[in-house]
Design a protein around this motif. Sequence first.
Motif, PDB file in Angstrom:
ATOM      1  N   VAL A  80     -26.225  83.180 -18.660  1.00 31.92           N
ATOM      2  CA  VAL A  80     -25.434  83.217 -19.811  1.00 31.92           C
ATOM      3  C   VAL A  80     -23.657  83.554 -19.165  1.00 31.92           C
ATOM      4  N   GLU A  81     -23.831  84.243 -18.111  1.00 32.71           N
ATOM      5  CA  GLU A  81     -22.493  84.382 -17.270  1.00 32.71           C
ATOM      6  C   GLU A  81     -21.631  83.258 -17.340  1.00 32.71           C
ATOM      7  N   LYS A  82     -22.194  82.028 -17.166  1.00 35.00           N
ATOM      8  CA  LYS A  82     -21.723  80.636 -16.811  1.00 35.00           C
ATOM      9  C   LYS A  82     -21.133  80.082 -18.209  1.00 35.00           C
ATOM     10  N   MET A  83     -22.173  80.614 -19.300  1.00 35.37           N
ATOM     11  CA  MET A  83     -21.544  79.936 -20.548  1.00 35.37           C
ATOM     12  C   MET A  83     -20.331  80.647 -20.768  1.00 35.37           C
ATOM     13  N   LEU A  84     -20.197  81.978 -20.751  1.00 38.68           N
ATOM     14  CA  LEU A  84     -19.084  82.947 -21.135  1.00 38.68           C
ATOM     15  C   LEU A  84     -18.103  82.214 -20.503  1.00 38.68           C
ATOM     16  N   GLU A  85     -18.178  82.227 -19.242  1.00 36.78           N
ATOM     17  CA  GLU A  85     -16.845  81.656 -18.410  1.00 36.78           C
ATOM     18  C   GLU A  85     -16.391  80.378 -19.066  1.00 36.78           C
ATOM     19  N   ALA A  86     -17.374  79.543 -19.370  1.00 37.40           N
ATOM     20  CA  ALA A  86     -16.945  78.089 -19.708  1.00 37.40           C
ATOM     21  C   ALA A  86     -16.307  78.208 -21.001  1.00 37.40           C
ATOM     22  N   VAL A  87     -16.732  79.049 -21.919  1.00 40.62           N
ATOM     23  CA  VAL A  87     -16.244  79.207 -23.254  1.00 40.62           C
ATOM     24  C   VAL A  87     -14.745  79.710 -23.078  1.00 40.62           C
ATOM     25  N   ARG A  88     -14.539  80.785 -22.348  1.00 45.04           N
ATOM     26  CA  ARG A  88     -13.218  81.259 -22.196  1.00 45.04           C
ATOM     27  C   ARG A  88     -12.217  80.073 -21.584  1.00 45.04           C
ATOM     28  N   GLU A  89     -12.637  79.539 -20.432  1.00 46.05           N
ATOM     29  CA  GLU A  89     -11.873  78.598 -19.634  1.00 46.05           C
ATOM     30  C   GLU A  89     -11.499  77.159 -20.669  1.00 46.05           C
ATOM     31  N   SER A  90     -12.265  76.854 -21.477  1.00 46.61           N
ATOM     32  CA  SER A  90     -12.249  75.687 -22.275  1.00 46.61           C
ATOM     33  C   SER A  90     -11.587  76.029 -23.816  1.00 46.61           C
ATOM     34  N   GLN A  91     -11.598  77.398 -23.944  1.00 46.52           N
ATOM     35  CA  GLN A  91     -11.316  77.680 -25.457  1.00 46.52           C
ATOM     36  C   GLN A  91     -11.791  77.022 -26.404  1.00 46.52           C
ATOM     37  N   ALA A  92     -13.240  77.268 -26.252  1.00 49.06           N
ATOM     38  CA  ALA A  92     -14.155  76.686 -27.117  1.00 49.06           C
ATOM     39  C   ALA A  92     -14.250  77.158 -28.375  1.00 49.06           C
ATOM     40  N   ASP A  93     -14.399  75.848 -29.479  1.00 46.59           N
ATOM     41  CA  ASP A  93     -14.664  76.442 -30.704  1.00 46.59           C
ATOM     42  C   ASP A  93     -16.053  76.880 -31.024  1.00 46.59           C
ATOM     43  N   MET A  94     -16.925  76.427 -30.405  1.00 46.49           N
ATOM     44  CA  MET A  94     -18.403  76.814 -30.588  1.00 46.49           C
ATOM     45  C   MET A  94     -19.169  76.650 -29.316  1.00 46.49           C
TER      46      MET A  94
END
Length: 851
Positions: free
Chosen positions: A751-765
């Motif tokens: 989950v830590e990698k998911m969080l990091e990717a969401v923040r870096e990519s400014q994901a919508d979902m």
Amino acid sequence: MGIKEYLARHLLLADGAMGTQIQLRQPGAAAWGKYEGCNEWLNLSAPEIIRDIHAAYFAAGSDAVETNSFGASPITLGEYGLAEKAREISHAAAQIARGAAVAAAAKDGRPRFVLGSVGPGTKLATLGQVSFDDLYGGCQEQMGGLLEGGADGIIVETCQDLLQIKAAVAAAMQVLGSRSDKLLYVSVTVETTGTLLVGSSIWAVLASLEPYPIDVLGMNCATGPEAMQRHLEAIARQWRGFIGCMPNAGLPTLQDGQVHYPLGPAEFTQVFAPMAKAVGLHVIGGCCGTTPEHIRELRQALGEAKAPPPRQGQAPEQVTSLFAPVDLTQDPPPLYVGERANATGSKKFRDTLLAEKLDAAFDLLVEQDEGVAHVLDLSVAYAGRDEIADMTTLVARAARECRLPLMVDSTQLDVVEAALKLYGGRMLVNSINFESGEEKAEKLVALARQFGAGLVALTIDETGMAMTADRKVEIAKRLIEFCEKRGLRRGDLLIDALTFTVCSGDGALRDAAKETIAAIRRIKQEFPGVRTILGLSNVSFGLKPAARKVLNTVFLDRCIKAGMDACIINTAGLVPLTELAPAAIQLAEKLLDNDVAEGDPLELFIQHFEAAEPEAEAGAAVAAQTPEEQVAAALVKGKAALLETAIPALLAKMAAEDVLNGHLIPAMKEVGRLFNDGILQLPFVLKSAEVMKKAVALIKPHLKAGQAKAAGTLVIGTVAGDVHDIGKNLVDIILSNNGYRVVNLGVKVPVEKMLEAVRESQADMLGMSGLLVKSVQVMRENLKVLETAGLKIPVLLGGAALTEPFVRQDCQPVYSGPVRYCKDAFDSLTAFRELEETGTLAPSPPPRSTT
């Protein structure tokens, strides 16, 4: 009242930090002598300082204190030239603490306890910095002194390496004996990265330590209480015994050249006390930065708390690498044991050994990490080779580099023991049998107990290999009773009912497959809890490769239906049942059944393959198919070559979008149906997914270009512990080809990698996928972490074991943002379009259309 009885009734409050308390008392040069910095030396030179610290913690409300012996092993003390005094120092440490406990109990009549502290030392065994034997011997010396000095139990704490834990626990088992009333407590340190220092997940810790008689499992050091909560909740879901936690007073910072811990007594208690109740902890205390005042605040907040109620649930039976576990029961079955690293069965592997190319041999072993194997068999015995040297070289690397668990395959006890001493995870050992009587078997069971290993048990006794179902079951019963009597459990065993070739023409072996299948069925029925395993490809020995593939595939299907849990096989030697001609399947079944009604089944089977249509005729049959049929066959049968002509032909008469939505996606849905119906095995599903990727690559240049800027961004990954990615990849394909940006993180994503990717990519979902039943619980726990991190974006959940009610009732309540259940890949597209059109996404269930 003993400490185990106390824990069954009460929450036990331990003490706080020792080192900082020693520093506050500023021992002088006379106390340190020439050993300044060696806190353990003070047990001999200044016992009054240590006694005063213990007394302060007891006065603050501690039920137990830890001895000042964290670094009192001969290895650590050896850095000060004090190795010979390890037992004396440990004895003194326990004696001082026992004196303080007796004095405190005399004042108010409450029982007080002493935990003998055993630290991890300064060297990591998995990295080869110290040997198992040195750790084991040192721990025996240290623990012996602690128990002689009056400790009520042993706490092996601040553990950062599974192999170090196993050495310490094995030593404790030896020192304590099998029926001790002393406590055995193991406490691991999870770094801010979410793993132990060597990379082990908390799930790997649980799987590796589950076989041992550990009374308390917990965490200490590295972080404050908040960062520990999700790991403690994971322990609470699986651990059968007591749970403990001793956090730092927050993450330290450097202020004016001094280490500062941010959580004072009140702040520490405000966070930790409610967490202890919520998780259901049995032991609490403090680590670095905590003081008697922290303990006093905890006592005031918790009072004389009772022990938490018993937990429900049962730990999964698993093996594990250093990094992550694998369930021994796979859904769907079987557990695949890759056999490419076998000197007897693999010429390529054998040749690398004979050429002294051990790096190349290791590459052959770990290449299976990327395939469909769940466990990797390693067998290096070969005439003229030094088996123990080859095995230790490869196991040492596998222990720290291989992400899949090992099965060590050897007939030599010294080879097995040497391998076990290098492996921090939980491995399987192949094998135990009674060929040489019970003496050797006795020693192998003892090794399995000492190292927490599982055993493959062959149905062989002093008279030889069992040939009939009755004999196989008879020996299986003897093996099970033998192992259970010596402390192993049924879940630790995989019974190999043995199979022999039905293709040699030997009349005595014509019923071999029937007898094996019957034995598997009976073993599963008569001995609940035991698993079965088979070296499956033996059944076809003597045939040409094409015929072997057919017979192996049909035999695999038969064995799975009979209850086989695991098989040792090179999955490249299988083909999907859907690809086999009905006539070939029928002949294979007759051969396996020894059905002579229409003649010799072996002769008929061999004749069929000798008379099989030439490749040119087979090619002509394929050429006669329409492009639509060829594309469907390519995906369902995993035949990438068919795409080379079929895709261009389809693109010549329809748009690329129609090829994707009208032919590729439906074909993959058919693959999913065949998989769910048990017709298509997992290796072939993954093969179909690879063909799908190639098909999409061929049509991608012809798809309509999306907008210059992606319409939205999705981060998606298969959750930790799950390697299934077909559904996830379909989501990627559908969204990417509809103008959306997809950040595909792959499989086994923490989950830590998911969080990091969401923040870096400014994901919508964010999308989480998983096929396994356990993955739905991982999704729920991940949502808790996202909530704690302050994330609010919509989360899409999908997977075969997931249901809309579970998402609505169990997942949505733990996360403030919308959580949407996606029954298939197309639902993700619907979700994005809803978000675009309305600016929001409704949680599950999605709103029903009123038109």
